[in-house]
Scaffold this active site. Structure first.
Site, PDB file in Angstrom:
ATOM      1  N   ALA A   1       0.866  -1.180   0.000  1.00  0.00           N
ATOM      2  CA  ALA A   1       0.000   0.000   0.000  1.00  0.00           C
ATOM      3  C   ALA A   1       0.896   1.221   0.000  1.00  0.00           C
ATOM      4  O   ALA A   1       2.062   1.142   0.400  1.00  0.00           O
ATOM      5  CB  ALA A   1      -0.901  -0.007   1.235  1.00  0.00           C
ATOM      6  N   CYS A   2       0.386   2.352  -0.431  1.00  0.00           N
ATOM      7  CA  CYS A   2       1.239   3.537  -0.539  1.00  0.00           C
ATOM      8  C   CYS A   2       1.842   3.892   0.815  1.00  0.00           C
ATOM      9  O   CYS A   2       1.271   3.601   1.868  1.00  0.00           O
ATOM     10  CB  CYS A   2       0.459   4.705  -1.138  1.00  0.00           C
ATOM     11  SG  CYS A   2      -0.388   5.752   0.039  1.00  0.00           S
TER      12      CYS A   2
END
Length: 272
Positions: A176-177
């Site tokens: 995930a970012c």
């Protein structure tokens, strides 16, 4: 190969054929790589890949996206998406992901239109329905397509088919970012994003597969590992190596989360 699963895959290809042309939001992760492969398999050159480049997206992921799109023979476009310039994003509110996804997909739709394409597809799957994911609201509002969720693919099924098709992401760790490593309400900065990125790259280079380095305040690292990897951290020499390396990156304190790795652990404070 499971016939029911292959039937699902054929439904996915039919989905893309109905669209005719599509721009795939491509991050080089497990889901978007599978989605891009299926789109290309179904409609060939009528599928393009679009990747967002920003300080919250590690360079290694961008390079993997570039390499895979090239190997597949897909036209690949990179859009600059500097989240820290989005009003309110740096303050890390609970709807941070909504703010980011809205700006990102608006840029992707604009690029798609320039290429004569009406549809943008993203890679969320059925398993994403069970967590707090405000980004999916932005996806829905802008009219982006979610083929994997629409057809009913789980992460496990995506990995199974990815392995069957020889995709390089079949066993890749979930990602995930980097902004998701910050507690809600704590300011996100390029410096702290870089600290997290370097720490996670170090653990990747050391052979860890599934983990997160969460940052608290300006200088506290909380490492989430799969419990099966805990014993490695108990070795004194390695433990001190990790501490020294993260201290080099700017962390003053380094902690191991005793619950272990789990997705969306920052959402646990929201009381949802």
């Amino acid at each position: 190969m499971n016939q029911e699963l292959m039937s699902k895959y054929e439904s996915l290809k039919a989905y893309f054929k109905d669209l005719g042309k599509v721009a795939v939001a491509f991050s080089s992760g497990v889901d978007s790589t599978f989605l891009l492969y299926a789109a290309h398999d179904a409609i060939g050159d009528n599928a393009i890949a679009v990747t967002a480049s920003s300080c919250s997206f590690p360079k290694r992921e961008l390079n993997e996206a570039i390499d895979y799109a090239k190997s597949l023979g897909v036209r690949h476009f990179i859009v600059e998406s500097e989240e820290l310039e989005i009003d309110g994003f740096a303050q890390n509110p609970p709807n941070r992901c909504y703010l980011c996804k809205k700006e990102l997909f608006e840029k992707m739709f604009a690029l798609a239109k320039e290429q004569g394409i009406d549809y943008v597809a993203e890679g969320s799957n059925l398993d994403d329905n069970g967590d707090y994911r405000p980004g999916l609201q932005a996806v829905a509002e802008l009219g982006a397509k979610s083929p994997l969720r629409d057809i009913g693919f789980t992460k496990s099924e995506i990995r199974q088919l990815s392995k069957e098709f020889g995709l390089p992401t079949a066993e890749k760790q979930s990602f995930a970012c980097l902004a998701s490593r910050f507690p809600y309400g704590e300011t996100i900065s390029e410096k702290k994003l870089s600290m997290v990125d370097k720490a996670e790259q170090f653990l990747l280079d050391e052979g860890f597969k599934q983990f997160r380095v969460r940052i608290h305040g300006d200088n506290v690292a909380r490492i989430e590992l799969s419990p099966s990897d805990f014993p490695r951290m108990y070795d004194e020499a390695f433990r001190l190596k990790v501490y020294d390396k993260l201290k080099e990156y700017g962390f003053a304190y380094v902690a191991l989360d005793l619950k272990g790795y789990r997705t969306g652990s920052m959402n646990e404070t929201l009381g949802l």
